[in-house]
Design an enzyme around this catalytic site. Structure first.
Site, PDB file in Angstrom:
ATOM      1  N   HIS A  64      -1.483 -11.775   2.978  1.00 15.71           N
ATOM      2  CA  HIS A  64      -2.833 -11.502   3.431  1.00 15.71           C
ATOM      3  C   HIS A  64      -3.322 -10.048   2.960  1.00 15.71           C
ATOM      4  O   HIS A  64      -3.057  -9.080   3.410  1.00 15.71           O
ATOM      5  CB  HIS A  64      -2.654 -11.238   5.116  1.00 15.71           C
ATOM      6  CG  HIS A  64      -3.828 -11.261   5.902  1.00 15.71           C
ATOM      7  ND1 HIS A  64      -3.717 -11.744   7.222  1.00 15.71           N
ATOM      8  CD2 HIS A  64      -4.981 -10.539   5.698  1.00 15.71           C
ATOM      9  CE1 HIS A  64      -5.041 -11.350   7.718  1.00 15.71           C
ATOM     10  NE2 HIS A  64      -5.878 -10.730   6.835  1.00 15.71           N
ATOM     11  N   HIS A 122      -6.941  -7.914   1.462  1.00 18.85           N
ATOM     12  CA  HIS A 122      -8.266  -7.788   1.303  1.00 18.85           C
ATOM     13  C   HIS A 122      -8.453  -7.217  -0.101  1.00 18.85           C
ATOM     14  O   HIS A 122      -8.273  -5.850   0.180  1.00 18.85           O
ATOM     15  CB  HIS A 122      -9.187  -7.273   2.514  1.00 18.85           C
ATOM     16  CG  HIS A 122      -8.827  -7.943   3.694  1.00 18.85           C
ATOM     17  ND1 HIS A 122      -9.640  -9.194   4.059  1.00 18.85           N
ATOM     18  CD2 HIS A 122      -8.048  -7.811   4.593  1.00 18.85           C
ATOM     19  CE1 HIS A 122      -9.216  -9.469   5.137  1.00 18.85           C
ATOM     20  NE2 HIS A 122      -8.282  -8.889   5.703  1.00 18.85           N
ATOM     21  N   ASP A 127     -10.867 -15.582   8.253  1.00 14.31           N
ATOM     22  CA  ASP A 127     -10.084 -14.095   8.670  1.00 14.31           C
ATOM     23  C   ASP A 127     -11.327 -13.022   8.845  1.00 14.31           C
ATOM     24  O   ASP A 127     -12.186 -13.095   8.009  1.00 14.31           O
ATOM     25  CB  ASP A 127      -9.176 -13.771   7.731  1.00 14.31           C
ATOM     26  CG  ASP A 127      -8.648 -12.202   8.063  1.00 14.31           C
ATOM     27  OD1 ASP A 127      -8.047 -12.315   9.409  1.00 14.31           O
ATOM     28  OD2 ASP A 127      -8.430 -11.504   7.492  1.00 14.31           O
ATOM     29  N   HIS A 171      -1.623 -12.346  11.466  1.00 11.76           N
ATOM     30  CA  HIS A 171      -1.396 -11.038  12.320  1.00 11.76           C
ATOM     31  C   HIS A 171      -1.206 -11.226  13.630  1.00 11.76           C
ATOM     32  O   HIS A 171      -2.031 -10.507  14.480  1.00 11.76           O
ATOM     33  CB  HIS A 171      -2.479 -10.030  11.616  1.00 11.76           C
ATOM     34  CG  HIS A 171      -4.059 -10.606  11.734  1.00 11.76           C
ATOM     35  ND1 HIS A 171      -4.518 -11.220  12.753  1.00 11.76           N
ATOM     36  CD2 HIS A 171      -4.911 -10.278  10.903  1.00 11.76           C
ATOM     37  CE1 HIS A 171      -5.907 -11.473  12.606  1.00 11.76           C
ATOM     38  NE2 HIS A 171      -6.054 -10.905  11.452  1.00 11.76           N
ATOM     39  N   ASP A 226      -2.203  -7.472   5.931  1.00  9.07           N
ATOM     40  CA  ASP A 226      -3.401  -7.236   6.055  1.00  9.07           C
ATOM     41  C   ASP A 226      -4.127  -5.928   5.551  1.00  9.07           C
ATOM     42  O   ASP A 226      -5.088  -5.293   6.122  1.00  9.07           O
ATOM     43  CB  ASP A 226      -3.753  -7.197   7.744  1.00  9.07           C
ATOM     44  CG  ASP A 226      -5.007  -7.551   8.275  1.00  9.07           C
ATOM     45  OD1 ASP A 226      -6.032  -7.725   7.148  1.00  9.07           O
ATOM     46  OD2 ASP A 226      -5.483  -7.355   9.226  1.00  9.07           O
TER      47      ASP A 226
HETATM   48 ZN   LIG Z   1      -7.790 -10.946  10.748  1.00 10.06          ZN
END
Ligand SMILES: [Zn+2]
Length: 437
Positions: A61, A63, A155, A235, A308
């Site tokens: 995960h 970004h 997400d 998460h 995340d």
């Molecule tokens: Zn999320």
């Protein structure tokens, strides 16, 4: 080509159960030997006594912010941050601009990951067009693209329409692909800045109740059971969700779950001084929730630790909590938080931590050549010193962003070397291709 001999380290591989002091020989990108009397001709010897030799970590995960917000992060800078944190693979989330909802965008992200060359960049595709939760994205096209997408998610948003979820799960089954949910009921979470509870009441901030996450988890678990689709819960943050996953697994539902380092390390106390860097979605919860996440990671209810990693520009985070976007960076602090808050207090051992950070996420993504240390397999290897103490220093981080509430704290456990397909990407804690980033 290159050859390296790592001598005297504690070799831990949860995939095979190996946990012993041994040498590891890496030749031409491949692990060619693990043991004592290896053919070391021409190999550069690196003494790693006192350190742990582990499969490279895999982040489910991340970004990466590219395309669209290259001021906050690029695929190259995210790759450097990942390498510095001991990762050899990351899964890029699709909420970019444009959204990764077509073969064209996922192939672009995948190609930029290859170009950066520091970690394997897997790409997650969107479930719905433009993350709107209405029209299905080009899922088949993304599966068959060069990026070979296996995990699909909107997400950043929970998918609100149950019929859309059902139809999409039915479609994904045909590809053996994963439906991954950011569990959040939009109506219940509307306007929330932090966890709803005593803390939010004291601070006078609108909260997001635990039920906003749990209701959607209940729905998705029921629909995964109905459709047979592989479900992954992103998460998870509440004691209730941990218990829901535990029960669903006992019933045979094909579900996996991840939790973040911040949810096993911090609570809503971190919002006490209205610190925008502690604002994250799902929010930091109570001590009871944090303890349930820790227990879930220890007993395997929660399969994987995922960062995340969510970079944000200073000018966006440096404003009132109400206006600051949620999210924190995490690639470079994940191991340290794991050792400091899970291993040292005795909640789990190093082999279990490595399973949750490397072996389990590689298995979930179906990544061959990651998450294990086998002779003849690609050399995706991380060496870390579990006892090394360090201070999280914003000046030495590789991410383009600095939004984390753990800046200035002391962590234990530091990455020393990383090999990605046999290339020495991190040497003595320094990312090798820094000049390229
Ligand atoms: Zn999320």
């Amino acid at each position: 080509m290159s050859a390296f001999l790592l001598t005297g380290g504690r070799v831990i591989d949860p995939a095979t159960g190996r946990d012993e002091t041994a040498d590891v020989l890496i030749r031409d990108g491949v692990i060619t030997g693990i043991g004592k009397r290896l053919d070391t001709k021409g190999a550069e010897t690196i003494d790693v006594a006192g350190a742990v030799v582990s499969p490279g970590f895999v982040d489910l995960h991340t970004h990466v912010r590219e395309p669209g917000r290259e001021d906050e992060e690029t695929i190259a800078s995210a790759s450097a941050a990942a390498a510095a944190g001991g990762f050899t693979a990351i899964c890029a989330m699709p909420n970019t601009d444009p959204v990764a909802d077509s073969a064209a965008v996922v192939e672009k992200v995948w190609a930029l990951g290859r170009e950066a060359g520091l970690v394997e960049v897997m790409v997650a595709g969107a479930l719905s067009k433009n993350l709107e939760g209405k029209k299905m994205a080009d899922i088949g096209e993304m599966v068959r693209s060069f990026a070979r997408v296996r995990l699909f998610t909107d997400d950043g948003h929970g998918v609100q329409d149950a019929l859309f979820v059902r139809r999409t799960m039915e479609y994904l089954v045909a590809f053996d692909a994963i439906y991954a949910e950011h569990c959040e009921d939009a109506a219940l979470a509307e306007g929330g800045q932090m966890h709803e509870g005593e803390r939010s009441a004291a601070l006078g901030l609108r909260g997001i109740p635990a039920e906003a996450e749990e209701l959607m988890a209940v729905r998705d678990l029921a629909l995964a059971k109905l459709t047979g689709c592989r479900l992954h819960l992103l998460h998870i943050s509440t004691a209730g969700t941990v218990e829901l996953v535990r029960r669903a697994k006992a019933e045979g539902v094909t579900v996996t779950a991840e939790a973040t380092p911040h949810h096993f390390s911090l609570t809503d106390d971190a919002l006490g001084d209205y610190d925008p860097n502690a604002k994250v979605n799902p929010p930091l919860r109570t001590e009871e929730d944090r303890a349930a996440i820790v227990a879930g990671l220890a007993d395997g209810t929660i399969d994987a630790i995922a960062t995340d990693h969510a970079p944000h520009a200073d000018h966006e985070k440096d404003q009132e909590l109400l206006y600051a976007p949620p999210g924190m960076i995490g690639l470079e602090t994940a191991l340290g938080l794991g050792i400091t808050n899970l291993v040292e207090p005795g909640h789990l051992g190093l082999p279990v931590l490595i399973d949750r950070m490397a072996t389990a996420p590689a298995r979930i993504l179906g990544l061959a050549g990651q998450g294990s240390l086998v002779e003849g397999g690609p050399a995706n290897v991380t060496v870390f010193d579990p006892a090394a103490k360090w201070i999280v220093d914003p000046t030495t981080m590789h991410s383009k962003s600095r939004n984390t509430p753990v800046l200035g704290t002391e962590l234990h456990g530091k990455v020393v070397h990383v090999f990605f397909r046999g290339t020495h990407t991190v040497t003595d804690g320094r990312v090798a291709s820094e000049a390229l980033v």
